[in-house]
Enzyme design. Structure first.
Site, PDB file in Angstrom:
ATOM      1  N   SER A 201       0.822  -1.199   0.000  1.00  0.00           N
ATOM      2  CA  SER A 201       0.000   0.000   0.000  1.00  0.00           C
ATOM      3  C   SER A 201       0.862   1.259   0.000  1.00  0.00           C
ATOM      4  O   SER A 201       1.609   1.469  -0.948  1.00  0.00           O
ATOM      5  CB  SER A 201      -0.983  -0.049   1.167  1.00  0.00           C
ATOM      6  OG  SER A 201      -2.117   0.741   0.872  1.00  0.00           O
ATOM      7  N   ASP A 307      -9.476  -5.247  -5.031  1.00  0.00           N
ATOM      8  CA  ASP A 307      -9.025  -4.228  -4.085  1.00  0.00           C
ATOM      9  C   ASP A 307      -9.848  -2.955  -4.291  1.00  0.00           C
ATOM     10  O   ASP A 307      -9.743  -2.286  -5.319  1.00  0.00           O
ATOM     11  CB  ASP A 307      -7.541  -3.933  -4.304  1.00  0.00           C
ATOM     12  CG  ASP A 307      -6.927  -3.098  -3.192  1.00  0.00           C
ATOM     13  OD1 ASP A 307      -7.675  -2.403  -2.472  1.00  0.00           O
ATOM     14  OD2 ASP A 307      -5.689  -3.130  -3.042  1.00  0.00           O
ATOM     15  N   HIS A 338      -7.675  -5.809  -0.379  1.00  0.00           N
ATOM     16  CA  HIS A 338      -6.413  -5.145  -0.022  1.00  0.00           C
ATOM     17  C   HIS A 338      -5.647  -6.026   0.971  1.00  0.00           C
ATOM     18  O   HIS A 338      -5.604  -5.742   2.171  1.00  0.00           O
ATOM     19  CB  HIS A 338      -6.755  -3.781   0.587  1.00  0.00           C
ATOM     20  CG  HIS A 338      -5.634  -2.802   0.616  1.00  0.00           C
ATOM     21  ND1 HIS A 338      -5.062  -2.306  -0.519  1.00  0.00           N
ATOM     22  CD2 HIS A 338      -4.977  -2.216   1.663  1.00  0.00           C
ATOM     23  CE1 HIS A 338      -4.120  -1.432  -0.187  1.00  0.00           C
ATOM     24  NE2 HIS A 338      -4.043  -1.375   1.128  1.00  0.00           N
TER      25      HIS A 338
END
Length: 652
Positions: A201, A307, A338
């Site tokens: 991320s 995601d 995610h």
């Protein structure tokens, strides 16, 4: 076709340098390889006795405007034995804003320190596993976080250059200090400068951004669920994806020092990121895709195809830009949201990552560069491979909607359609609702469906949907989704674990100490049975039809706009149907417009550009049968997606 210059560079590296580098690194790190298979590092060094130290690297910036260059904190774990022998080693690096505020990994680990300020627990397994194998692990606090100076600017110069400065320091091009404010310098003579960056991320986003600077010494990056353009994290062609901007995110991770000093940076994040969704210079600075030609590092990219935090347009456009510039690359695509691959395919992930770093940083010829480029999860825990991705036979195919026997329930095929369809934006309805009622007229959407397929049809890559619509109001938002209509068992990406469940048992990956365990909770796939699966999505503000700055619409006037749909790789099986849905607000995935528009689609000027393996011929063959469509019914899918995350990297 001529080979791009950058592709030639990688082929030259393979053909001329691999053998020399492998021989040199094997000589330098002979103990690490001597006890294992050829070309594989093994855990022969002590993790418990590893050197643990902290260095503050001068970034050359003064983000907090205190008259002093900012220094970022760099926590290091490296093998003591190799230091004593004077052997230089490569570095695995994770630069993160989360080491103190929020934690890393499925168990939200934070850095901990001893009385001397040396790191005791380094989050995640990277140091436990790789330090005994002859690597150094470096955890960098981004500027404005934890023990670093400066300000968080959410993917801008401060974020990227503070991490780049550490790569420069590792290669002898920047100054490091033994303390945050002192003058005693610290060198990095223990490393050969060969650095690999990794992270999920925001951390992976930093890896993308640093690679896009072209910094020397960065040999590979492993971005997991990472952003490639921050505009595309917050907006989709003017349509807001979140109810806040980067100023909120900066405040979420700022250290107390940064909160006291960084008001000017916070103000810029407000003023230059208007909620209108207009493109500004702030977004240009945070667009790494435009600088893909500068990337020297190889890229091993991982992303969940469902995601809904860092949406998959981010990986698709980055991958395509890297491909155009001949960057060596590899990809894993899962059915999760995610989620880190350590938590959806743990054993295979650790093994593959180990081999990747051995190859890229130690120069071992272990064959990973000759294996299939892509691993793709077709069903929970069932994986397929592709030699290249997308496959070479993939062709952009134009599919066109047509009217059907009922309003809003049309056809999808190769022939140009005619007529119109009308729908009214309903902010209380989501893509799940639209797909569930695809075979029935509803006021909130227009759906277009193929006949049942007579053979499998594979989509691989990024799609685009061009819409010509006439609104009744001065503002209107649009959504377009592609749906696989048919029964399947998938990961429950809309659940709280985004496709995984965390159990209580643990498995261990590397060595442990009293303060840093290498053992993590086991996870398993969370499965759900569905009758329809949304496989790709895109959104836009119709006011952005002509440029990246929105304008008021004239009610009654037709506008044409192209929506960028998320990258995916999905097989629509024989017997299923493929659907395109065009609607307004996608509940919890974009914010609604100011009014409640009704939109009329001109079907003759509306189409979907879909990447099909085999191209238009494959579509024609797959839809050539005469099977009747099933009777209209409500099709079960995942629950409505959860309200969208606002923090790239927030754990389950």
């Amino acid at each position: 076709m001529p080979i791009p210059v950058s592709r030639t560079r990688f082929m030259t590296w393979r053909s001329l340098a691999t053998a020399a580098v492998a021989a040199l690194m094997t000589a330098l790190l002979a103990p690490a390889a001597a006890h294992g298979a050829p070309g594989q590092s093994t855990p022969v060094y002590s993790y418990e006795n590893a050197i643990r130290e902290s260095v503050w690297v001068d970034t050359g910036l003064d983000g907090d405007n205190d008259g002093q260059h900012d220094r970022v904190a760099v926590d290091i774990v490296r093998p003591r034995e190799l230091a004593r022998q004077g052997r230089k080693i490569p570095v695995i690096m994770d630069a993160s804003p989360y080491y103190s505020c929020c934690g890393r990994g499925n168990e939200s680990q934070k850095k901990t320190y001893d009385a001397n300020g040396h790191v005791v627990q380094m989050p995640l397994f990277y140091d436990n596993y790789f330090v005994p194998r002859g690597y150094a692990f470096v955890g960098v606090d981004l500027a404005g976080t934890n023990r670093s100076d400066g300000c968080v600017d959410v993917g801008g110069r401060s974020d990227i250059l503070s991490a780049k400065a550490v790569v420069d320091w590792l290669n002898g091009r920047a100054e490091g200090y033994t303390t945050r404010t002192g003058t005693a310098t610290a060198g990095a003579g223990w490393t050969n400068g060969r650095t690999g960056m990794i992270g999920k991320s925001w951390d992976g986003t930093i890896a993308n951004g640093v690679a896009a600077t072209g910094v020397k010494g960065l040999r590979t990056i492993v971005p997991i669920s990472a952003i490639s353009s921050w505009y595309d994290y917050y907006f989709a062609k003017g349509a807001p994806l979140y109810d806040s901007g980067p100023d909120w995110l900066s405040g979420y991770v700022d250290s107390p020092d940064a909160r006291a000093k960084c008001a000017a940076v916070q103000r810029k994040l407000v003023d230059e990121a208007p909620r209108t969704g207009d493109w500004t210079s702030l977004w240009t600075e945070r667009d790494y895709v435009k600088d893909a030609s500068k990337v020297r590092a190889s890229v091993f990219l991982v992303h969940g195809m469902q995601d809904l935090n860092v949406r998959t347009k981010n990986f698709g456009q980055w991958w395509d830009a890297l491909a155009r510039n001949g960057v060596e690359r590899k990809i894993w695509l899962s059915q999760t949201g995610h989620v880190d691959p350590f938590d959806f395919r743990r054993s295979a992930w650790v093994d593959t990552l180990h081999r990747w770093f051995d190859h890229e940083l130690l120069g071992y010829d272990n064959g990973i560069d000759r294996e299939p480029m892509a691993d793709i999860e077709r069903h929970p825990d069932q994986w397929a491979t592709s030699a290249v991705w997308p496959p070479r036979t993939t062709g952009a195919t134009i599919l066109r909607p047509g009217t059907g026997a009922q309003p809003g329930v049309g056809t999808l095929g190769l022939g140009r359609g005619s007529g119109t369809e009308t729908f009214t934006d309903d902010p209380g309805r989501s893509e799940t609702d639209w797909a569930a009622h695809i075979d029935r007229p509803t006021a909130d959407k227009a759906g277009f469906i193929t006949r049942p397929l007579t053979r499998d049809l594979r989509l691989s890559g990024s799609s685009k949907v061009t819409v010509t619509a006439t609104p009744t109001t001065s503002t209107a938002h649009l959504s377009a989704v592609l749906v696989d209509l048919g029964p399947d068992t998938i990961r429950d990406y809309a659940g709280s674990g985004e496709g995984i469940t965390t159990l209580t048992d643990r498995t261990c990956w590397g060595a442990s100490t009293a303060g840093d365990s290498s053992c993590y909770k086991v996870t398993e796939a969370t499965r759900t049975d569905v009758e329809q699966t949304v496989l790709s999505r895109g959104w836009a503000d119709l006011g952005n039809y002509a440029s990246d700055r929105g304008v008021p619409l004239t009610p009654g006037k037709a506008y044409t706009i192209t929506l960028d749909l998320a990258a995916t790789d999905h097989v629509v099986p024989k017997g299923h149907r493929l659907a395109l849905i065009v609607a307004g607000t996608d509940k919890d995935l974009i914010d609604p417009p100011a009014g409640t528009p009704t939109l009329t689609l001109d079907l003759s000027r509306t189409s979907a550009r879909v990447p099909l393996v085999g191209g238009a011929d494959a579509f024609e063959r797959a839809t050539a049968g005469s099977a009747a469509a099933p009777a209209a019914s409500v099709l079960d899918g995942v629950r409505a997606p959860l309200a969208a995350h606002r923090v790239p990297g927030e754990e389950h």
